[in-house]
Design an enzyme around this catalytic site. Structure first.
Site, mmCIF file in Angstrom:
data_model
loop_
_atom_site.group_PDB
_atom_site.id
_atom_site.type_symbol
_atom_site.label_atom_id
_atom_site.label_comp_id
_atom_site.label_asym_id
_atom_site.label_seq_id
_atom_site.Cartn_x
_atom_site.Cartn_y
_atom_site.Cartn_z
ATOM 1 N N PRO A 280 0.814 -1.209 0.000
ATOM 2 C CG PRO A 280 -0.689 -1.490 1.754
ATOM 3 C CD PRO A 280 0.595 -2.009 1.203
ATOM 4 C CG HIS A 281 2.138 2.993 -3.118
ATOM 5 N ND1 HIS A 281 1.923 1.659 -3.396
ATOM 6 C CD2 HIS A 281 2.102 3.637 -4.298
ATOM 7 C CE1 HIS A 281 1.765 1.503 -4.700
ATOM 8 N NE2 HIS A 281 1.858 2.685 -5.277
ATOM 9 N N GLY A 282 0.214 5.736 -1.155
ATOM 10 C CA GLY A 282 -0.732 6.729 -1.617
ATOM 11 C C GLY A 282 -0.368 7.269 -2.978
#
Length: 150
Positions: free
Chosen positions: A61-63
């Site tokens: 997960p990463h933005g």
């Protein structure tokens, strides 16, 4: 990016949904001073658009690249021994390791690629998934990805 520290990992966790796992990691990253609250929402939006599952029982997960939401580049690793399904489709995508990252635009692609390369070796993932000692987890991870240090 700094080496992983024990405060940046959480072993033996259980979640019902990918969103719950991402929120958990995001809150931990926020409490460590890595991100602003808005980055957590950005991570959730990315997962909703396209699964952050990268294979071999790993989610990354990463933005969206929004440097204004990143206070300090960093990483938070969550171990989920029973796994959690990150799929946005009918095909299951079970992750036992969740590597949440906060990276600025200039380093995001390079470090995400390096993490994906590390996780492409199922033995690396197995060691992380099975490790019960925080010190050993951190030592193995850091020795394996020391190339990420800027």
């Amino acid at each position: 990016m700094k080496l992983l520290e024990e405060k940046n990992i959480s072993l033996n966790q259980t979640f019902k949904t990918p969103q719950e796992a991402i929120k958990y990691a995001g809150e931990k990253m926020k409490s460590l001073g890595l991100i602003k609250e808005e980055y957590i929402e950005s991570m959730l939006v990315r997962q909703d658009k396209l699964s952050v599952y990268i294979g071999n029982f790993v989610a990354l997960p990463h933005g969206e690249v929004q440097d204004e939401f990143i206070l300090e580049e960093g990483i938070f690793v969550t171990q989920v021994p029973d796994g959690i399904d990150f799929s946005n489709t009918e095909q299951k995508q079970i992750a036992t390791i969740i590597i949440s990252v906060a990276l600025r635009k200039e380093s995001q692609l390079r470090i995400l690629q390096e993490l994906a390369f590390f996780c492409s070796d199922i033995e690396n993932v197995r060691k992380l998934s099975d490790e019960v000692d925080e010190k050993q987890f951190v030592t193995f991870f850091n020795e394996s990805i020391s190339f990420l240090i800027a």
